[in-house]
Design a protein around this motif. Structure first.
Motif, PDB file in Angstrom:
ATOM      1  N   SER A 284       6.113  65.398 -30.601  1.00 45.46           N
ATOM      2  CA  SER A 284       5.287  64.805 -31.667  1.00 45.46           C
ATOM      3  C   SER A 284       4.016  65.613 -31.875  1.00 45.46           C
ATOM      4  CB  SER A 284       4.944  63.356 -31.310  1.00 45.46           C
ATOM      5  OG  SER A 284       6.103  62.562 -31.264  1.00 45.46           O
ATOM      6  N   TRP A 285       3.408  66.076 -30.789  1.00 48.03           N
ATOM      7  CA  TRP A 285       2.182  66.868 -30.929  1.00 48.03           C
ATOM      8  C   TRP A 285       2.476  68.200 -31.614  1.00 48.03           C
ATOM      9  CZ3 TRP A 285      -1.299  69.728 -26.943  1.00 48.03           C
ATOM     10  CH2 TRP A 285      -2.598  69.850 -27.467  1.00 48.03           C
ATOM     11  N   LEU A 286       3.574  68.838 -31.246  1.00 43.60           N
ATOM     12  CA  LEU A 286       3.959  70.087 -31.908  1.00 43.60           C
ATOM     13  C   LEU A 286       4.150  69.868 -33.407  1.00 43.60           C
ATOM     14  CD1 LEU A 286       6.503  71.443 -29.289  1.00 43.60           C
ATOM     15  CD2 LEU A 286       4.483  72.682 -30.054  1.00 43.60           C
ATOM     16  N   ILE A 287       4.885  68.805 -33.749  1.00 44.99           N
ATOM     17  CA  ILE A 287       5.158  68.512 -35.165  1.00 44.99           C
ATOM     18  C   ILE A 287       3.858  68.230 -35.908  1.00 44.99           C
ATOM     19  CG2 ILE A 287       6.173  66.800 -36.714  1.00 44.99           C
ATOM     20  CD1 ILE A 287       8.262  68.747 -35.755  1.00 44.99           C
ATOM     21  N   GLU A 288       2.968  67.445 -35.321  1.00 44.93           N
ATOM     22  CA  GLU A 288       1.693  67.140 -35.983  1.00 44.93           C
ATOM     23  C   GLU A 288       0.832  68.391 -36.129  1.00 44.93           C
ATOM     24  OE1 GLU A 288      -0.675  63.921 -34.627  1.00 44.93           O
ATOM     25  OE2 GLU A 288       0.863  62.397 -34.974  1.00 44.93           O
ATOM     26  N   GLN A 289       0.831  69.233 -35.109  1.00 48.34           N
ATOM     27  CA  GLN A 289       0.053  70.472 -35.174  1.00 48.34           C
ATOM     28  C   GLN A 289       0.578  71.409 -36.261  1.00 48.34           C
ATOM     29  OE1 GLN A 289      -2.695  71.995 -33.364  1.00 48.34           O
ATOM     30  NE2 GLN A 289      -3.156  69.833 -33.066  1.00 48.34           N
ATOM     31  N   ALA A 290       1.843  71.207 -36.651  1.00 47.35           N
ATOM     32  CA  ALA A 290       2.439  72.015 -37.721  1.00 47.35           C
ATOM     33  C   ALA A 290       2.391  71.294 -39.067  1.00 47.35           C
ATOM     34  CB  ALA A 290       3.882  72.371 -37.368  1.00 47.35           C
ATOM     35  N   GLY A 291       1.619  70.200 -39.145  1.00 46.02           N
ATOM     36  CA  GLY A 291       1.445  69.513 -40.417  1.00 46.02           C
ATOM     37  C   GLY A 291       2.437  68.412 -40.693  1.00 46.02           C
ATOM     38  N   GLY A 292       3.315  68.109 -39.720  1.00 42.70           N
ATOM     39  CA  GLY A 292       4.280  67.036 -39.896  1.00 42.70           C
ATOM     40  C   GLY A 292       3.752  65.721 -39.353  1.00 42.70           C
ATOM     41  N   ALA A 293       4.645  64.756 -39.182  1.00 42.42           N
ATOM     42  CA  ALA A 293       4.263  63.443 -38.679  1.00 42.42           C
ATOM     43  C   ALA A 293       5.315  62.963 -37.689  1.00 42.42           C
ATOM     44  CB  ALA A 293       4.124  62.447 -39.828  1.00 42.42           C
ATOM     45  N   ALA A 294       4.911  62.023 -36.816  1.00 38.13           N
ATOM     46  CA  ALA A 294       5.828  61.474 -35.815  1.00 38.13           C
ATOM     47  C   ALA A 294       5.441  60.036 -35.512  1.00 38.13           C
ATOM     48  CB  ALA A 294       5.782  62.317 -34.542  1.00 38.13           C
ATOM     49  N   THR A 295       6.391  59.114 -35.710  1.00 44.21           N
ATOM     50  CA  THR A 295       6.148  57.705 -35.404  1.00 44.21           C
ATOM     51  C   THR A 295       7.350  57.128 -34.656  1.00 44.21           C
ATOM     52  OG1 THR A 295       7.178  56.650 -37.350  1.00 44.21           O
ATOM     53  CG2 THR A 295       4.950  57.525 -37.634  1.00 44.21           C
ATOM     54  N   ASN A 296       7.171  55.905 -34.158  1.00 39.73           N
ATOM     55  CA  ASN A 296       8.300  55.187 -33.553  1.00 39.73           C
ATOM     56  C   ASN A 296       8.932  54.252 -34.589  1.00 39.73           C
ATOM     57  OD1 ASN A 296       6.422  53.145 -33.792  1.00 39.73           O
ATOM     58  ND2 ASN A 296       6.510  52.498 -31.650  1.00 39.73           N
ATOM     59  N   GLY A 297       8.626  54.502 -35.853  1.00 42.82           N
ATOM     60  CA  GLY A 297       9.067  53.642 -36.946  1.00 42.82           C
ATOM     61  C   GLY A 297       7.941  52.764 -37.445  1.00 42.82           C
ATOM     62  N   LYS A 298       6.960  52.530 -36.576  1.00 41.62           N
ATOM     63  CA  LYS A 298       5.853  51.641 -36.946  1.00 41.62           C
ATOM     64  C   LYS A 298       4.492  52.250 -36.625  1.00 41.62           C
ATOM     65  CE  LYS A 298       8.820  47.672 -36.067  1.00 41.62           C
ATOM     66  NZ  LYS A 298       9.114  46.525 -35.185  1.00 41.62           N
ATOM     67  N   GLU A 299       4.379  52.891 -35.470  1.00 40.11           N
ATOM     68  CA  GLU A 299       3.098  53.428 -35.027  1.00 40.11           C
ATOM     69  C   GLU A 299       3.211  54.928 -34.751  1.00 40.11           C
ATOM     70  OE1 GLU A 299       1.111  50.750 -31.923  1.00 40.11           O
ATOM     71  OE2 GLU A 299       3.221  50.166 -31.802  1.00 40.11           O
ATOM     72  N   ARG A 300       2.070  55.608 -34.842  1.00 34.66           N
ATOM     73  CA  ARG A 300       2.002  57.016 -34.459  1.00 34.66           C
ATOM     74  C   ARG A 300       2.338  57.140 -32.972  1.00 34.66           C
ATOM     75  NH1 ARG A 300      -3.345  60.215 -33.076  1.00 34.66           N
ATOM     76  NH2 ARG A 300      -2.660  62.392 -33.270  1.00 34.66           N
ATOM     77  N   ILE A 301       3.288  58.006 -32.648  1.00 33.33           N
ATOM     78  CA  ILE A 301       3.737  58.136 -31.260  1.00 33.33           C
ATOM     79  C   ILE A 301       2.600  58.552 -30.330  1.00 33.33           C
ATOM     80  CG2 ILE A 301       5.130  59.617 -29.736  1.00 33.33           C
ATOM     81  CD1 ILE A 301       7.423  59.285 -31.744  1.00 33.33           C
ATOM     82  N   LEU A 302       1.729  59.456 -30.791  1.00 33.07           N
ATOM     83  CA  LEU A 302       0.666  59.963 -29.919  1.00 33.07           C
ATOM     84  C   LEU A 302      -0.383  58.903 -29.579  1.00 33.07           C
ATOM     85  CD1 LEU A 302       0.074  63.577 -31.307  1.00 33.07           C
ATOM     86  CD2 LEU A 302       1.539  62.837 -29.416  1.00 33.07           C
ATOM     87  N   ASP A 303      -0.357  57.767 -30.286  1.00 32.25           N
ATOM     88  CA  ASP A 303      -1.296  56.682 -29.981  1.00 32.25           C
ATOM     89  C   ASP A 303      -0.725  55.683 -28.980  1.00 32.25           C
ATOM     90  OD1 ASP A 303      -3.302  57.616 -31.651  1.00 32.25           O
ATOM     91  OD2 ASP A 303      -2.599  56.480 -33.388  1.00 32.25           O
ATOM     92  N   LEU A 304       0.558  55.764 -28.689  1.00 29.42           N
ATOM     93  CA  LEU A 304       1.199  54.782 -27.817  1.00 29.42           C
ATOM     94  C   LEU A 304       0.685  54.896 -26.382  1.00 29.42           C
ATOM     95  CD1 LEU A 304       4.909  55.066 -29.050  1.00 29.42           C
ATOM     96  CD2 LEU A 304       3.196  53.379 -29.735  1.00 29.42           C
ATOM     97  N   GLN A 305       0.420  53.761 -25.764  1.00 30.13           N
ATOM     98  CA  GLN A 305      -0.039  53.727 -24.374  1.00 30.13           C
ATOM     99  C   GLN A 305       1.177  53.544 -23.461  1.00 30.13           C
ATOM    100  OE1 GLN A 305      -3.089  54.109 -22.652  1.00 30.13           O
ATOM    101  NE2 GLN A 305      -1.634  54.048 -20.952  1.00 30.13           N
ATOM    102  N   PRO A 306       1.536  54.556 -22.669  1.00 33.83           N
ATOM    103  CA  PRO A 306       2.702  54.409 -21.780  1.00 33.83           C
ATOM    104  C   PRO A 306       2.433  53.361 -20.697  1.00 33.83           C
ATOM    105  CG  PRO A 306       2.015  56.720 -21.987  1.00 33.83           C
ATOM    106  CD  PRO A 306       0.924  55.895 -22.563  1.00 33.83           C
ATOM    107  N   SER A 307       3.481  52.651 -20.320  1.00 34.66           N
ATOM    108  CA  SER A 307       3.352  51.654 -19.256  1.00 34.66           C
ATOM    109  C   SER A 307       4.150  52.021 -18.016  1.00 34.66           C
ATOM    110  CB  SER A 307       3.799  50.276 -19.765  1.00 34.66           C
ATOM    111  OG  SER A 307       5.150  50.328 -20.190  1.00 34.66           O
ATOM    112  N   GLN A 308       5.056  52.981 -18.155  1.00 25.93           N
ATOM    113  CA  GLN A 308       5.829  53.439 -17.004  1.00 25.93           C
ATOM    114  C   GLN A 308       6.272  54.881 -17.205  1.00 25.93           C
ATOM    115  OE1 GLN A 308       9.690  51.425 -16.643  1.00 25.93           O
ATOM    116  NE2 GLN A 308       9.340  50.484 -18.643  1.00 25.93           N
ATOM    117  N   LEU A 309       6.636  55.512 -16.094  1.00 27.61           N
ATOM    118  CA  LEU A 309       6.915  56.949 -16.075  1.00 27.61           C
ATOM    119  C   LEU A 309       8.097  57.341 -16.966  1.00 27.61           C
ATOM    120  CD1 LEU A 309       5.431  59.178 -14.523  1.00 27.61           C
ATOM    121  CD2 LEU A 309       7.129  58.971 -12.698  1.00 27.61           C
ATOM    122  N   HIS A 310       9.126  56.513 -16.970  1.00 27.39           N
ATOM    123  CA  HIS A 310      10.341  56.861 -17.711  1.00 27.39           C
ATOM    124  C   HIS A 310      10.527  55.972 -18.937  1.00 27.39           C
ATOM    125  CE1 HIS A 310      11.626  59.742 -14.685  1.00 27.39           C
ATOM    126  NE2 HIS A 310      11.299  58.850 -13.764  1.00 27.39           N
TER     127      HIS A 310
END
Length: 335
Positions: free
Chosen positions: A286-312
């Motif tokens: 997602s970061w690569l795509i955004e750095q190249a001018g694209g976008a990345a979401t989970n369908g609702k939210e920007r993926i890079l804003d998501l707070q992980p809760s577990q390793l996997h």
């Protein structure tokens, strides 16, 4: 390009002239690149190296491991543990984090990786790759725990992948756009072949596993059905479909010529938010795509804003050409 710029020179310039990265991060990325070269050699040998086929074991997600999965994981661990740049590593193939042994100096970075993405394609000679992501360890606290890895993707300090195909190509961002490097086998080094990679905002190409269509949520089905109607439908243009089943290869195509990649939630495992791993696949891509001018979401939210809760942790992924990602996300919001 009149004079060849090596990966080392590129990183030195990012450090010295632009001030984007400190010396330790530069050295870490060079080690990761060397590890990718070793994996590339193993992949290229194929059956001659005795590396094809199943390892008769499963990873933490219950997926059958290939021999090359395990080999690639070991290569990355061994290459990176002794350099003094890292505090710990995490891998899609390991249950928990790998602490740098006490006999080696400790660094301030955390490395995460999918050692061999698309491993179902190994035995059929289709492009596969290594995906990696670098975070900075939080200040304070002596030891490293899993909690240190649970940072949103927007806090990455470097990310990239290496795709092992007709050429071996390393794609990298340190927050200053996206650069591509091709492995010059004669010289044994990665050479800069494209800078400031840009993903077109519009596209006529989508990548999704159509065999799962009956399991998708309504917004995804609506989007794909509109694409399939072509010029006669609401989109007013004909779309092509591509699906390699190696995320690294599909994303590489999108970075090269545009498109949208989707691995959505489906009804077969409703308790799981998606199939792909947030830390090892979705965040760096997602970061690569955004750095190249694209976008990345989970369908609702920007993926890079998501707070992980577990390793996997798993996540749904929609990434690529911005206008298409925005459309899919809008369909989810409306639903």
């Amino acid at each position: 390009m009149s004079s060849k710029i090596s990966l080392s020179r590129y990183l030195v310039e990012q450090q010295r002239d632009k001030g984007h990265i400190p010396a330790d991060l530069r050295l870490l990325l060079e080690v990761v690149a060397r590890a990718c070269k070793s994996i590339s050699h193993a992949v290229n040998k194929g059956a001659l190296g005795g590396v094809l086929g199943s390892a008769d074991s499963e990873n933490v997600q219950g997926e059958v491991q290939k021999k090359l999965d395990i080999i690639a994981n070991e290569v990355l661990l061994e290459a990176n543990e002794w350099g003094g740049h890292l505090a710990a590593m995490a891998s899609e193939e390991m249950d928990s984090i790998y602490l740098v042994p006490n006999r080696y100096p400790q660094g301030e970075y955390l490395l995460m990786f999918d050692p061999l993405d698309g491993s179902s394609n190994i035995d059929v000679n289709v492009s596969i790759g290594t995906i990696f992501s670098v975070l900075k360890k939080s200040d304070g606290g002596q030891g490293v725990t899993e909690q240190d890895f649970l940072q949103p993707g927007k806090q990455q300090v470097a990310a990239g992948y290496c795709v092992y195909g007709p050429q071996t190509t390393l794609v990298l961002t340190v927050g200053d756009g996206v650069a591509m490097f091709t492995l010059d086998r004669e010289q044994g080094s990665f050479v800069l072949t494209q800078e400031n990679v840009q993903v077109p905002a519009d596209t006529k190409e989508f990548a999704i596993n159509m065999s799962n269509m009956r399991h998708w949520d309504e917004p995804v089905r609506r989007y794909i059905e509109e694409c399939l109607l072509g010029k006669d439908g609401p989109r007013g243009k004909d779309f092509n479909m591509r699906w390699i089943a190696s995320m690294v290869a599909d994303v590489h195509r999108i970075l090269t010529r545009g498109g949208v990649f989707m691995y959505p939630w489906d009804k077969r495992e409703p308790h799981k938010p998606g199939k792909l791993r947030l830390l090892y696949e979705a965040n760096p891509m997602s970061w690569l795509i955004e750095q190249a001018g694209g976008a990345a979401t989970n369908g609702k939210e920007r993926i890079l804003d998501l707070q992980p809760s577990q390793l996997h942790e798993r996540v749904s992924v929609v990434l690529g050409s911005k206008n298409e990602v925005d459309r899919v996300t809008r369909y989810h919001t409306q639903a």
